[in-house]
Design an enzyme around this catalytic site. Sequence first.
Site, PDB file in Angstrom:
ATOM      1  N   HIS A  19       0.857  -1.195   0.000  1.00 34.16           N
ATOM      2  CA  HIS A  19       0.000   0.000   0.000  1.00 34.16           C
ATOM      3  C   HIS A  19       0.890   1.240   0.000  1.00 34.16           C
ATOM      4  CE1 HIS A  19      -3.935   2.002   1.291  1.00 34.16           C
ATOM      5  NE2 HIS A  19      -3.045   2.987   1.351  1.00 34.16           N
ATOM      6  N   HIS A 203      -6.008   0.116   5.568  1.00 40.49           N
ATOM      7  CA  HIS A 203      -6.113   0.832   6.837  1.00 40.49           C
ATOM      8  C   HIS A 203      -7.103   0.149   7.768  1.00 40.49           C
ATOM      9  CE1 HIS A 203      -3.517   3.750   5.093  1.00 40.49           C
ATOM     10  NE2 HIS A 203      -4.433   4.235   4.258  1.00 40.49           N
ATOM     11  N   ASP A 257       2.294   3.390   2.761  1.00 43.34           N
ATOM     12  CA  ASP A 257       1.362   4.498   2.589  1.00 43.34           C
ATOM     13  C   ASP A 257       2.070   5.675   1.911  1.00 43.34           C
ATOM     14  OD1 ASP A 257      -1.249   5.424   2.738  1.00 43.34           O
ATOM     15  OD2 ASP A 257      -1.007   6.300   4.713  1.00 43.34           O
TER      16      ASP A 257
END
Length: 351
Positions: A19, A203, A257
């Site tokens: 991610h 998340h 992220d």
Amino acid sequence: MTATASAPLLRTPGLVDAHIHPDKSSWTLPWLSRDPAGTLSELIENDRAVQAGYAVSVEERAHALLSRALAHGTLAMRAHVDVSSELGTANVEGVRAAAERLPDLTVQIVAFPQFGLLTNPGTLDAMAAALESGADLVGGIDPGGLEGDLHGHLDAVFGLADRAGRDIDIHLHDGGEDGLAQIREIARRTIAGGRQGRVTIGHAFALGDAMLPSLGATLDLVAEAGVWITTCALGADPIPDLDRLERHGVRVALGSDGVRDSWTPFGTGSMLDRAHLLAYRTDARTDAELERAFRIATVHGGELLGRPEIADWTSESETRLEFAAESLAQLVVDRPAPQRVLVGGREVAAR
């Protein structure tokens, strides 16, 4: 593990960043000062302004970050790339061009409606176009808290994925019982559509609240649906209890992220650093707990992205990383750069 005359040599599977947002990164650019933001909407608006002000192309900024990641042992990543009525497919095309310059790095691109899907007219059409311009998966973002229409948002996301024959990866920051309800709805739709194993929730902050009454039932449904959870262990963000997720059979992968973007000044492009943060945030102390953090950053990510040379890795594999370290536990704590990155037995370098 093998040994050299000077130091132990530890062989490991490649790292996977499950991610990441390479189109937002300011990697290698001058220092970026960030405006304060207290809400998700404010963070998104800051991001919109910063992206509009970059003088360096998406391709060049993404290539700089992807090169760094490859040099530090990331062999596969899932990149969430902004698509909107304003941006069109430009960011997707930029990240795809950057990835093509690094053939030893597998990059899956998620068409990500950061600025809204239903609330930003024209974005759904841009998402469809992105799937023809280099994107691999359909993304989504906070169907309830940001879009305000859980079923409408998921109808659009799942409908587009069905028409295009693509997998799904949805950002979900919403917490509390409302966040769990959204997770359960995603899991139900996954089962109803026969998509087990083909949907990811990024998340999933609601899963980090052990006091929520419906948490156990939600985890059971997530496991039944084969929905993957990706966590990033960033800042004060909630992290699910890894022991509890394992007991319920929920699969977890790890991502970095944002890396040096408008959201955060942190991030190094090293997934070993991120495994260290996951271990730290989950209070890992034993070797087994530290090794689990590394496994989530490698083998689990390989399973999610369909990379058998990572998911099914053995010490004899020709695709591997080599570190000067005594054990995986020490590796997660000390976070050295790999001495060698090999793909198919060939030593690779970022280009």
